[in-house]
Design a protein around this motif. Sequence first.
Motif, PDB file in Angstrom:
ATOM      1  N   ARG A 112       0.829  -1.197   0.000  1.00  0.00           N
ATOM      2  CA  ARG A 112       0.000   0.000   0.000  1.00  0.00           C
ATOM      3  C   ARG A 112       0.871   1.258   0.000  1.00  0.00           C
ATOM      4  O   ARG A 112       0.626   2.198  -0.747  1.00  0.00           O
ATOM      5  CB  ARG A 112      -0.949  -0.004   1.207  1.00  0.00           C
ATOM      6  N   LEU A 113       1.910   1.262   0.825  1.00  0.00           N
ATOM      7  CA  LEU A 113       2.819   2.413   0.876  1.00  0.00           C
ATOM      8  C   LEU A 113       3.460   2.684  -0.489  1.00  0.00           C
ATOM      9  O   LEU A 113       3.564   3.839  -0.918  1.00  0.00           O
ATOM     10  CB  LEU A 113       3.919   2.176   1.915  1.00  0.00           C
TER      11      LEU A 113
ATOM     12  N   HIS B 252       2.300   1.738  -3.391  1.00  0.00           N
ATOM     13  CA  HIS B 252       1.243   2.138  -4.317  1.00  0.00           C
ATOM     14  C   HIS B 252       0.876   3.611  -4.149  1.00  0.00           C
ATOM     15  O   HIS B 252       0.568   4.303  -5.131  1.00  0.00           O
ATOM     16  CB  HIS B 252       0.017   1.256  -4.103  1.00  0.00           C
ATOM     17  N   GLU B 253       0.900   4.084  -2.905  1.00  0.00           N
ATOM     18  CA  GLU B 253       0.584   5.497  -2.668  1.00  0.00           C
ATOM     19  C   GLU B 253       1.567   6.409  -3.382  1.00  0.00           C
ATOM     20  O   GLU B 253       1.219   7.500  -3.808  1.00  0.00           O
ATOM     21  CB  GLU B 253       0.611   5.799  -1.159  1.00  0.00           C
ATOM     22  N   GLN B 254       2.791   5.933  -3.521  1.00  0.00           N
ATOM     23  CA  GLN B 254       3.805   6.766  -4.176  1.00  0.00           C
ATOM     24  C   GLN B 254       3.810   6.562  -5.689  1.00  0.00           C
ATOM     25  O   GLN B 254       3.879   7.525  -6.455  1.00  0.00           O
ATOM     26  CB  GLN B 254       5.184   6.466  -3.600  1.00  0.00           C
TER      27      GLN B 254
ATOM     28  N   PRO C 257       1.438   4.723  -8.369  1.00  0.00           N
ATOM     29  CA  PRO C 257       0.179   3.979  -8.533  1.00  0.00           C
ATOM     30  C   PRO C 257       0.275   2.797  -9.502  1.00  0.00           C
ATOM     31  O   PRO C 257      -0.446   1.818  -9.337  1.00  0.00           O
ATOM     32  CB  PRO C 257      -0.783   5.046  -9.075  1.00  0.00           C
TER      33      PRO C 257
ATOM     34  N   ARG D 165      10.890   5.253   2.964  1.00  0.00           N
ATOM     35  CA  ARG D 165       9.559   5.161   3.570  1.00  0.00           C
ATOM     36  C   ARG D 165       9.323   3.791   4.198  1.00  0.00           C
ATOM     37  O   ARG D 165       8.778   3.683   5.302  1.00  0.00           O
ATOM     38  CB  ARG D 165       8.490   5.418   2.501  1.00  0.00           C
TER      39      ARG D 165
END
Length: 435
Positions: free
Chosen positions: A92-93, A95-97, A99, A131
Motif C-alpha cells: 500500500r505504501l 502504491h501510494e507513491q 500507482p 519510507r
Amino acid sequence: MMSHSSRIGLVDCNNFYVSCEQAFNPRLRKRPVVVLSNNDGCVVSRSTEAKQAGIPMGVPYFQIRQQLYNINGVALSSNYPLYADMSSRAMRLIHEQIPQQEIYSIDECFVDLSEFAADQALVEAFRIRQRLLQCLSLPVSIGIGATKTQAKLASAMAKKPSGSSGVCDLSSPPGSGRHADMLLQSIRQVWGIGRRITERLEVNGVQTIGDLLGRPERWVRQHFGINLLRTVQELKGQPRLPFQTAPEPRKQIIASRSFGGAVYELNDLVEAVSTFVTRAGERLRTDHSLASVIEVYYRAKNLAAPDIIHSDGASIILAAATDDTRVLTGYAIEVLESIYQPGLKYKKAGIVLSGIVPANIRQPALSGVYPMTDGPSQAMRVMDRINQRYGRDTVKIASMGARDKAPWHMSCSRRSRRYTTALTELPVLSAHGMR
DNA sequence: TATCGTATCACAC
DNA sequence: CTAACGGTGTGATACGATA
C-alpha cells in the motif's frame, strides 16, 4: 505523440520473513535468525548474520540446529498471517507513491517508472526505500531496468555489498552506467535461469550474461526454447513480459499440507481435507471464480514396507461449477473415501480445484463450451464476511472438526506472536513484544 | 499427419 | 517418539492417444 521507452522498478524486501520478525522484536536484530517452513521443516529465510555463518537456503532444520545454537542464533516457525499483513502494508505504501504497481509475490512488486527521467527514477526509488524503512522497519532493495528481467537483475545487484545503497539502475543504454557490470554477472542470477539451465549453458561455455548475450538468438531458441529467448531479449532491453496492474485469476487452486503427526484414520483425513477445501474455497471466491473439477490426493507410507511411498489421487467433474465450500466438501469427501486405504501411515494430503471459470457466467454458453454453473453462493458470501470480521473459521463446516490438537495439524513450536492480526496475542505487559 | 489431453520438467518464491 | 527434508502456481515441452 511522444513515445516513452520503458523503465521499470522492482522493489524487493530483504530477507522478508526474518525482517518482519525483527521489525517487531528488536532483540532479533543483528543476530543469526532463520525462519522455518511449515512443520518447522527447512530454512526459508535467513538474516545476513545467518547467511554469513554459512547456513544454506532450503536446508532441513535438524541439520543446522546445533550450529545455530552454537552461534547464539534463533529459529522461528513461520507466521504467515504476520507476513501477509506486513506485505499488504508495504504494498500500500509503495502504491501510494507509484500507482502503477504490479504485485508479483508476497515480498516483491514492480512499479512502472516510464514517466520519469533516469535521475528522477532514482530519486523515487530512494524515497520508497526510506519510507518502508521508516514506516515498517522493512529494508528493501530496488532494481531499475528497461524491462522486468533487467529490473530483477538490478535488484539482485543492489543487494550485494559492492552494489551498496540498496538501489541499482540498469536502465541506462548499453555502454553507460552499470551496463558493463551487468555483463559480468553470473547467468544463475537471471530471472528464469535456474539450476538446470545454468548447467546446460555452462556446458556450452556460457557463464556470464555477457557470454549469453553474445550468442545468436537462433542458437538460444533452438537449444533452450522460447522462454530463454524471451529472457535474452529482455536482458537486451526489449520488453517481452507485459506489465500487469491487475492479477489474472488463478487457473488452478491447490491446498495441501504435510501432517504434523502420524495419521491413520479416515476421520482425520476427512477433517484435513475439509480444511483444505475451506481454504481453497476462500481463495476461489476472492478471485470471483467457480471451480468445476476437484481432485483429492495423498502420500502415505506402508508400515509393512516402509521403503515404498504410496500415493494416490482421484478427481471428479462437478455437475455444476461452484464456489460453495459445502458442495465442494461433499464431493471431496466422496473422492477421499474412494481412495482411502486402511493401514497406511498418511504423511500428506491435498486438494486441487480446476476447471475454473468466472463467477459471473451464470448460464452455460453455447452447449458444452462452458461447464454448467449454479452461480456464486449467497451463503458463502455471508460466511466470508463473518469470518473476515471475527476471525478465520468463526463459522465453518462441521467436517473440519473442532479439536485444539489433531494428529494432522502442523507442528510449529517456535512461532512468534501474530502482532498485527490477532488481538488475543498482543503482549499485555510490554508494548510491541519488547522487554 | 495434425491435434488433443495429460504428465513431466523447470522455475520462482 | 531417535527420524526428520515446504507449498502454490505457471508455462513449456514431451509424449501417447486419437481422429
